[in-house]
Write an enzyme that holds these catalytic residues in place. Structure first.
Site, PDB file in Angstrom:
ATOM      1  N   ASP A  12      20.983  27.466 -25.853  1.00 36.57           N
ATOM      2  CA  ASP A  12      22.178  26.568 -26.524  1.00 36.57           C
ATOM      3  C   ASP A  12      21.750  25.253 -25.668  1.00 36.57           C
ATOM      4  OD1 ASP A  12      24.250  25.379 -27.599  1.00 36.57           O
ATOM      5  OD2 ASP A  12      25.128  26.140 -26.064  1.00 36.57           O
ATOM      6  N   CYS A  55      21.545  60.200   0.110  1.00 35.76           N
ATOM      7  CA  CYS A  55      23.249  59.759   0.065  1.00 35.76           C
ATOM      8  C   CYS A  55      23.217  59.818  -0.901  1.00 35.76           C
ATOM      9  CB  CYS A  55      23.598  58.676   0.494  1.00 35.76           C
ATOM     10  SG  CYS A  55      22.403  59.236   2.737  1.00 35.76           S
ATOM     11  N   CYS A  95      20.845  55.904   1.511  1.00 28.40           N
ATOM     12  CA  CYS A  95      19.511  56.286   0.984  1.00 28.40           C
ATOM     13  C   CYS A  95      19.961  56.632  -0.028  1.00 28.40           C
ATOM     14  CB  CYS A  95      18.416  57.417   1.748  1.00 28.40           C
ATOM     15  SG  CYS A  95      18.627  58.791   2.163  1.00 28.40           S
TER      16      CYS A  95
END
Length: 554
Positions: free
Chosen positions: A393, A15, A12
């Site tokens: 393009d 951490c 998470c």
């Protein structure tokens, strides 16, 4: 100094914050950014930091650092899938409320809780050891409370604790699958570099692994092969497809002295290239690293998520405690009070707040790379919603990028087509492929022309049955002082001319058209609905580009 490592064991955003603090505490480190979804940490330092020091800091925080090796997401996903299936099969009888003896329910729940859920206990232990909260702590507390209440309480809730672990493991598996697909996109880019090269030493040529090449070596690239490494053309000339780098599907003419990029496709000439870049210094490696860096970086919104997530777990635990006390004081500290407190922790377990944002960025940049869109950084990705105009393009983006032969103007169409096929046998040029495809549809057997050679920027020439011919653009006509009279040129088509050199004359005019992609119209309409003005850009003739623009409403 800049270094990227892999950190294993994070669950998470809490951490992430803890690992970042551990890395920033290393002497010499000026900044550290950790991404939960990619499990990568980017370390910026004023000097080289030894790997052992980095690993020790990460391990002290309760996680594992991989520096010289990487965990393969495909292998990890397969392992997670097997364990998930077994855990789900064990939890299923509990979920279906089958009339099993209590001892059997206890056995099934215990295996899921303490075997398949052991990672959460390990993560919670490291979190408590470092005096921080993380998602493992919430999962461990919530499922253990439900398990204990089933064991000591009047009613069993084994299905709750078991299914929570299964669902969280399911989320982990889906996360690993997303990583696997992103990794595959990067591998597809890396695969543009051949694994072997054709070395040239003196008059000798031999194949060898690309890892054995040194700067300054000469390598030979035949027609239809990919250029192995960045370098300078020393011998030969050819048309090169660099669309993977530029997005432009038109071939670029390259001659002696021109630089060339590894991964580009050699269309029609044999080249001798002197190697000027190796390994991480090549353009292809830089592109891959650019995408990886974009996945590792944090978007501005992620910084907000991190600030919230830093206090997320303590707040959830506090709310759970208040829920237990509040209900207990008003209704009694019984089973219902425990259930309500457990519910608060269980609902918070998936922690979408900390995982959804980095996972979305990782998947987004990976899918974009797969479709040829390179995203410079996550901030650019986040700012996309503010676009007012988008330049597109034409060739390969709005059109298929695969021209088709639509008409032949000649006194003898079959003979002219056969000569054109003979001249372009083996060529990788898009227009040549269209001519060759037309020949294949007619099941003709034609011998390749002799003494063929490219005419720089104009076309190709060669001998067919002892006669000399040229095939290419209108610039060939200018060189021979020829003018188009009997073959009126249409500005809406790409045109090529077949010339006889025996008595200079125009034998045929070939017209090509690149079909518009099926989804191009829907794309343009979607852009208009979003208030984004599409703009068409093209290196083709104005009439060809205008025809596509008019059809699409650009």
């Amino acid at each position: 100094m800049d270094k990227t490592i892999q950190v294993v064991g994070m669950t998470c955003a809490s951490c992430v914050n803890h690992v970042e603090k551990a890395l920033k505490s290393i002497e010499g480190v000026t900044d550290a950014t950790v991404n939960l979804a990619t499990e990568k940490a980017r370390i910026v330092s004023i000097r080289e930091i030894r790997n052992e020091v980095i690993q020790a800091a990460v391990e002290a925080a309760g996680y594992r650092a991989l520096i010289d090796t990487r965990l393969d997401p495909a292998v990890a996903a397969q392992k997670e899938k097997k364990e998930l299936i077994i855990a789900a099969l064990l939890a299923l009888p509990l979920m279906l409320m089958l009339d099993f003896p209590f001892a059997m329910q206890l056995l099934l729940a215990s295996i899921v809780q303490f075997w398949f859920g052991q990672r959460f206990y390990l993560g919670a232990f490291h979190a408590l050891k470092n005096r921080v909260g993380n998602m493992d702590l919430l999962i461990a507390l919530g499922t253990t409370a439900a398990y204990a209440l089933s064991f000591f309480g009047p009613h069993p809730y084994f299905e709750s604790s078991a299914m929570i672990i299964v669902l969280v493991r399911l989320g982990k598996y889906l996360e690993l699958r997303a990583k696997m697909k992103t990794t595959q996109s990067l591998k597809a880019l890396e695969a543009l570099q051949p694994s072997t090269v054709r070395m040239k030493i003196g008059d000798q040529q031999f194949e060898m692994p690309i890892k054995g090449v040194s700067l300054g070596d000469l390598v030979v690239v035949l027609p239809g092969e990919r250029v192995p490494l960045d370098g300078i053309i020393m011998e030969g000339e050819s048309e090169i497809d660099e669309s993977f780098l530029t997005g432009e599907s038109h071939l670029q003419f390259k001659k002696v002295g021109d630089s060339i990029t590894g991964g580009a496709l050699n269309a029609n000439g044999t080249l001798v290239i002197q190697v000027r870049a190796l390994g991480s210094k090549t353009m292809l490696s830089k592109i891959v690293r650019l995408i990886e860096d974009a996945q590792t970086q944090k978007a501005p919104i992620q910084k907000l998520v991190d600030r919230v997530s830093a206090v997320f777990v303590p707040v959830v635990l506090a709310i759970a405690l208040l829920t237990f006390l509040g209900y207990g004081l008003s209704h009694g500290f019984g089973e219902e009070a425990w259930l309500r407190a457990i519910s608060v922790m269980v609902i918070a377990c998936p922690c979408a707040l900390g995982l959804a944002t980095p996972t979305a960025l990782m998947v987004g940049t990976g899918l974009a790379a797969k479709h040829g869109v390179l995203i410079r950084d996550t901030e650019a990705l986040e700012r996309v919603h503010r676009l007012s105009a988008l330049a597109l393009d034409k060739t390969g983006t709005l059109t298929e990028g695969k021209p088709k032969l639509v008409s032949i103007h000649s006194d003898d169409q079959d003979q002219s087509l056969k000569i054109a096929i003979a001249l372009q046998m083996g060529s990788e040029h898009p227009l040549a492929k269209a001519v060759l495809q037309e020949g294949e549809s007619r099941a003709w057997t034609i011998k390749a022309a002799k003494n063929t050679s490219a005419i720089p920027g104009r076309g190709i020439q060669g001998e067919v049955e002892g006669m000399r011919y040229q095939l290419g653009s209108a610039r060939l006509l200018q060189a021979l002082n020829l003018s188009v009279t009997e073959f009126p040129e249409s500005p809406e088509y790409t045109t090529a001319y077949l010339l006889s050199l025996e008595s200079p004359m125009i034998m045929a005019m070939f017209q090509f058209e690149d079909a518009i992609k099926e989804n191009a119209s829907g794309l343009v309409k979607s852009l208009h609905r979003m208030g984004i003005e599409p703009v068409l850009m093209s290196g083709d003739a104005n009439g060809v580009a205008r025809k596509v623009a008019d059809r699409l409403g650009i």
